[in-house]
Design a protein around this motif. Structure first.
Motif, PDB file in Angstrom:
ATOM      1  N   ASN A  48      41.771  36.694  40.637  1.00 57.44           N
ATOM      2  CA  ASN A  48      43.077  37.003  40.052  1.00 57.44           C
ATOM      3  C   ASN A  48      43.188  36.503  38.616  1.00 57.44           C
ATOM      4  O   ASN A  48      43.745  37.189  37.747  1.00 57.44           O
ATOM      5  CB  ASN A  48      44.182  36.382  40.907  1.00 57.44           C
ATOM      6  CG  ASN A  48      44.382  37.110  42.219  1.00 57.44           C
ATOM      7  OD1 ASN A  48      44.041  38.283  42.348  1.00 57.44           O
ATOM      8  ND2 ASN A  48      44.919  36.431  43.209  1.00 57.44           N
ATOM      9  N   LEU A  49      42.661  35.316  38.360  1.00 58.12           N
ATOM     10  CA  LEU A  49      42.667  34.804  36.986  1.00 58.12           C
ATOM     11  C   LEU A  49      41.828  35.691  36.074  1.00 58.12           C
ATOM     12  O   LEU A  49      42.215  35.996  34.938  1.00 58.12           O
ATOM     13  CB  LEU A  49      42.134  33.369  36.962  1.00 58.12           C
ATOM     14  CG  LEU A  49      43.050  32.286  37.555  1.00 58.12           C
ATOM     15  CD1 LEU A  49      42.290  30.979  37.691  1.00 58.12           C
ATOM     16  CD2 LEU A  49      44.288  32.094  36.688  1.00 58.12           C
ATOM     17  N   TYR A  50      40.675  36.111  36.567  1.00 55.42           N
ATOM     18  CA  TYR A  50      39.790  36.963  35.768  1.00 55.42           C
ATOM     19  C   TYR A  50      40.478  38.287  35.437  1.00 55.42           C
ATOM     20  O   TYR A  50      40.460  38.739  34.282  1.00 55.42           O
ATOM     21  CB  TYR A  50      38.487  37.231  36.527  1.00 55.42           C
ATOM     22  CG  TYR A  50      37.529  38.133  35.773  1.00 55.42           C
ATOM     23  CD1 TYR A  50      36.637  37.613  34.840  1.00 55.42           C
ATOM     24  CD2 TYR A  50      37.548  39.516  35.967  1.00 55.42           C
ATOM     25  CE1 TYR A  50      35.786  38.440  34.130  1.00 55.42           C
ATOM     26  CE2 TYR A  50      36.702  40.347  35.260  1.00 55.42           C
ATOM     27  CZ  TYR A  50      35.820  39.807  34.355  1.00 55.42           C
ATOM     28  OH  TYR A  50      34.977  40.638  33.649  1.00 55.42           O
ATOM     29  N   LEU A  51      41.102  38.926  36.428  1.00 57.18           N
ATOM     30  CA  LEU A  51      41.752  40.217  36.199  1.00 57.18           C
ATOM     31  C   LEU A  51      42.924  40.075  35.228  1.00 57.18           C
ATOM     32  O   LEU A  51      43.157  40.949  34.387  1.00 57.18           O
ATOM     33  CB  LEU A  51      42.227  40.807  37.520  1.00 57.18           C
ATOM     34  CG  LEU A  51      41.135  41.241  38.495  1.00 57.18           C
ATOM     35  CD1 LEU A  51      41.742  41.663  39.821  1.00 57.18           C
ATOM     36  CD2 LEU A  51      40.309  42.381  37.907  1.00 57.18           C
ATOM     37  N   THR A  52      43.649  38.979  35.335  1.00 57.36           N
ATOM     38  CA  THR A  52      44.771  38.742  34.419  1.00 57.36           C
ATOM     39  C   THR A  52      44.272  38.572  32.987  1.00 57.36           C
ATOM     40  O   THR A  52      44.819  39.175  32.053  1.00 57.36           O
ATOM     41  CB  THR A  52      45.553  37.497  34.863  1.00 57.36           C
ATOM     42  OG1 THR A  52      46.008  37.668  36.204  1.00 57.36           O
ATOM     43  CG2 THR A  52      46.742  37.246  33.949  1.00 57.36           C
ATOM     44  N   LEU A  53      43.236  37.765  32.817  1.00 55.63           N
ATOM     45  CA  LEU A  53      42.693  37.535  31.477  1.00 55.63           C
ATOM     46  C   LEU A  53      42.027  38.785  30.931  1.00 55.63           C
ATOM     47  O   LEU A  53      42.098  39.065  29.737  1.00 55.63           O
ATOM     48  CB  LEU A  53      41.709  36.356  31.522  1.00 55.63           C
ATOM     49  CG  LEU A  53      41.516  35.527  30.238  1.00 55.63           C
ATOM     50  CD1 LEU A  53      40.770  36.300  29.175  1.00 55.63           C
ATOM     51  CD2 LEU A  53      42.853  35.036  29.713  1.00 55.63           C
ATOM     52  N   GLU A  54      41.402  39.566  31.815  1.00 54.62           N
ATOM     53  CA  GLU A  54      40.782  40.809  31.361  1.00 54.62           C
ATOM     54  C   GLU A  54      41.829  41.749  30.784  1.00 54.62           C
ATOM     55  O   GLU A  54      41.610  42.401  29.750  1.00 54.62           O
ATOM     56  CB  GLU A  54      40.053  41.495  32.516  1.00 54.62           C
ATOM     57  CG  GLU A  54      39.324  42.770  32.088  1.00 54.62           C
ATOM     58  CD  GLU A  54      38.625  43.456  33.244  1.00 54.62           C
ATOM     59  OE1 GLU A  54      37.470  43.863  33.075  1.00 54.62           O
ATOM     60  OE2 GLU A  54      39.246  43.590  34.311  1.00 54.62           O
ATOM     61  N   SER A  55      42.989  41.835  31.421  1.00 52.02           N
ATOM     62  CA  SER A  55      44.064  42.675  30.905  1.00 52.02           C
ATOM     63  C   SER A  55      44.545  42.173  29.548  1.00 52.02           C
ATOM     64  O   SER A  55      44.817  42.965  28.632  1.00 52.02           O
ATOM     65  CB  SER A  55      45.221  42.693  31.909  1.00 52.02           C
ATOM     66  OG  SER A  55      46.254  43.551  31.480  1.00 52.02           O
ATOM     67  N   ALA A  56      44.632  40.851  29.387  1.00 51.38           N
ATOM     68  CA  ALA A  56      45.035  40.280  28.095  1.00 51.38           C
ATOM     69  C   ALA A  56      44.008  40.595  27.017  1.00 51.38           C
ATOM     70  O   ALA A  56      44.358  40.998  25.899  1.00 51.38           O
ATOM     71  CB  ALA A  56      45.218  38.765  28.238  1.00 51.38           C
ATOM     72  N   ALA A  57      42.718  40.401  27.337  1.00 54.26           N
ATOM     73  CA  ALA A  57      41.658  40.650  26.358  1.00 54.26           C
ATOM     74  C   ALA A  57      41.597  42.119  25.970  1.00 54.26           C
ATOM     75  O   ALA A  57      41.382  42.461  24.794  1.00 54.26           O
ATOM     76  CB  ALA A  57      40.317  40.197  26.932  1.00 54.26           C
ATOM     77  N   THR A  58      41.795  42.997  26.943  1.00 56.25           N
ATOM     78  CA  THR A  58      41.782  44.434  26.655  1.00 56.25           C
ATOM     79  C   THR A  58      42.902  44.807  25.697  1.00 56.25           C
ATOM     80  O   THR A  58      42.717  45.628  24.783  1.00 56.25           O
ATOM     81  CB  THR A  58      41.917  45.233  27.962  1.00 56.25           C
ATOM     82  OG1 THR A  58      40.815  44.927  28.818  1.00 56.25           O
ATOM     83  CG2 THR A  58      41.949  46.733  27.693  1.00 56.25           C
ATOM     84  N   ALA A  59      44.067  44.221  25.888  1.00 52.83           N
ATOM     85  CA  ALA A  59      45.201  44.505  25.009  1.00 52.83           C
ATOM     86  C   ALA A  59      44.934  44.029  23.583  1.00 52.83           C
ATOM     87  O   ALA A  59      45.279  44.706  22.612  1.00 52.83           O
ATOM     88  CB  ALA A  59      46.464  43.846  25.563  1.00 52.83           C
TER      89      ALA A  59
END
Length: 556
Positions: A48-59
């Protein structure tokens, strides 16, 4: 490659930090999942932490891409707003929701930077940002518990406040403070001590702060602790023990998460309502957009409370299930299916259609494409030895390829069919036969998708050059196979022109997927036109919901 030390924190540092943090969480994901015992031992905190950070990095990457290759770069405010928004809309689980608020708290300070040209901050600004992050995250949790990620975040902010120097000095102090606090979490939370582990969410935050140190100094930090001091991980309690404990506690059976468009007063009332329904309540966000997370027994009531407060969407309801931490009992292993289809779909209507056809659907709302981690999760959720992946969007091809590669490393056989539209996915799904050999099935599905021409009818958001000429904001655009072919003032007339052009090359079946914002009569008009002008051509109509495009058209 070593990072260049950053005396100041600017947009480039934000981008670097996000990339390094994503890598750190990716390396630690399985370890963090394994030590996840609080608040629910569901083994997904690292993911869950990885998916959350991935969304932030993508943005953040999207903001930099918007500036192209020119000399100008995004401002610090641009970058941190993107980071916070990406984390908010992509937050997963209790830990991811708290991480999103931590990033939002930092962004609130960083976006107000006034140093020099307003595009960067120094060590003083970073200290203030870390303090705001810890405080805002604690305020977002209905009932804060010590020994969790909140404790680790507060310790990081406390240590940073005592540091004098540049951003690297402050970041290093925050990391060391968090690391010490993490090691102490088993002494604050009994369930951690019994399991012989540190808090999983706190472990993830330490990884993120370690990446911050590397982004600011170029130096790689030492590894964070995994278990309670003096207690080996090997003595950790079993999942069955945790299940029994959960049964005694009588915890809620469902995790409910959704994004919510609502005002501050409505959200305040929602917090009170949800607090009476369950526990692990975390509400983060602001400025009209919120991410709501709660554990409840009545999932419907939690969603209804969101409807009363505003407009909930991207609703995720997870049943912890028989045999998990809340209900006790043994959990029989579910046998893997031989083959499954995972597809990205642009609207609720098509999500239902794909699901009825046996596919695992990943909903992609307008402007919110799924990240590769979300696709990997969907592949895992399909629980099959073989998976056919349909991205249904040309721009998702690389994201889907990365997800497929990750799933293959986990022993899943994945075939990626490069569908560029949901109507091509429908055609592929129509010829899918799980009983066939995998390669044969993939060939047939690929052939069906490739034989389907696709189009969409949308409204132009701004003036721009197109392959059909200059369009103005508000013009109706008809795109065929990804290129603008028709510009018109009317939705139905433009759709008819697009359909005529597509059928000039022949066809046997027309598929229409009508969005919520399309005129009610457009499907009837197009069906009538096919009947009158194109003999032996059949038409099928689906309701797509909020799918972005007014209309999707497929001709095969």
């Amino acid at each position: 490659m070593a990072q260049v030390p950053q005396t100041f924190f600017d947009a480039l540092a934000v981008r670097t930090w996000c990339g390094l943090a994503l890598g750190a969480l990716g390396r630690a994901r399985e370890e963090i999942d394994a030590i996840n015992v609080y608040p629910v031992a569901d083994g997904d905190t690292g993911t869950n932490l990885y998916l959350t950070l991935e969304s932030a990095a993508t943005a953040v990457e999207a903001v930099f891409a918007g500036y192209g290759t020119g000399a100008r770069e995004p401002s610090l405010a641009d970058a941190v707003h993107a980071m916070a928004h990406g984390a908010l809309i992509g937050a997963r689980g209790n830990s991811g929701t708290i991480l999103a608020q931590l990033l939002r708290g930092m962004a609130q300070v960083l976006a107000e930077a006034e140093a020099d040209d307003g595009s960067r901050i120094d060590g003083v600004g970073l200290r203030l940002a870390l303090r705001q992050a810890a405080d805002s995250a604690r305020e977002a949790v209905a009932h804060p518990v010590e020994g969790t990620v909140l404790t680790v975040a507060s310790a990081a902010a406390d240590a940073a406040e005592g540091a004098e120097g540049d951003c690297g000095t402050v970041a290093r102090a925050a990391y060391e403070g968090a690391r010490a606090a993490l090691a102490a979490t088993p002494g604050q939370l009994a369930v951690l001590a019994r399991a012989g582990v540190v808090d999983a969410g706190g472990r993830g935050l330490v990884a993120v702060l370690g990446a911050l140190v590397e982004a600011c100094t170029g130096e790689v930090v030492r590894e964070a602790p995994k278990a309670a001091e003096g207690v080996p991980v090997s003595v950790a309690v079993s999942e069955a023990d945790l299940c029994a404990e959960g049964a005694e506690d009588g915890g809620p059976a469902y995790e409910v998460i959704y994004l919510l468009e609502a005002g501050d007063e409505a959200v305040a009332r929602l917090r009170e309502r949800l607090d009476t329904l369950g526990d692990s309540l975390v509400v983060v966000g602001g400025d009209g957009l919120w991410n709501v997370h709660v554990h409840v027994d009545d999932a419907g009531a939690a969603v209804e409370a969101g409807v009363e407060a505003g407009r909930p969407y991207r609703i995720r309801i997870t049943h912890f299930g028989l045999g998990d931490v809340h209900t006790g009992g043994e959990r029989p292993p579910r046998e893997r299916a031989q083959r499954a289809v995972v597809a990205v779909v642009p609207g609720e209507g098509l999500a239902g259609l794909y699901t009825e056809a046996g596919a695992t659907a990943v909903l992609a709302r307008p402007g919110e494409p799924p990240a590769s981690g979300e696709l990997v999760q969907a592949v895992r959720r399909a629980h099959a030895r073989e998976v056919v992946l349909l991205p249904n969007d040309a721009e998702l091809r690389h994201t889907a390829a990365a997800a497929a590669e990750q799933a293959r490393t986990e022993g899943i056989r994945v075939a990626l069919i490069p569908t560029r539209s949901a109507v091509q996915g429908i055609a592929a799904l129509a010829v899918h036969e799980p009983e066939r050999r995998f390669d044969e099935d993939v060939v047939q599905m690929t052939s069906a998708a490739g034989a389907t021409r696709y189009a969409e009818v949308v409204v132009a958001e701004r003036q721009s050059w197109t392959t059909a000429g200059i369009c103005q904001a508000g013009d109706v655009l008809g795109l065929i196979d990804g290129d603008v072919a028709v510009i018109g003032p009317d939705v139905t007339a433009t759709a008819e022109t697009v359909l005529d052009r597509m059928l000039q090359a022949g066809g046997e079946l027309v598929t229409l997927v009508v969005g919520d914002e399309a005129p009610e009569s457009v499907a009837d008009r197009l069906e009538a036109r096919v009947r009158e002008s194109y003999l032996a051509v059949d038409t099928v109509v689906y309701r797509g919901g909020r799918q972005g495009a007014l209309l999707l058209i497929g001709v095969e």
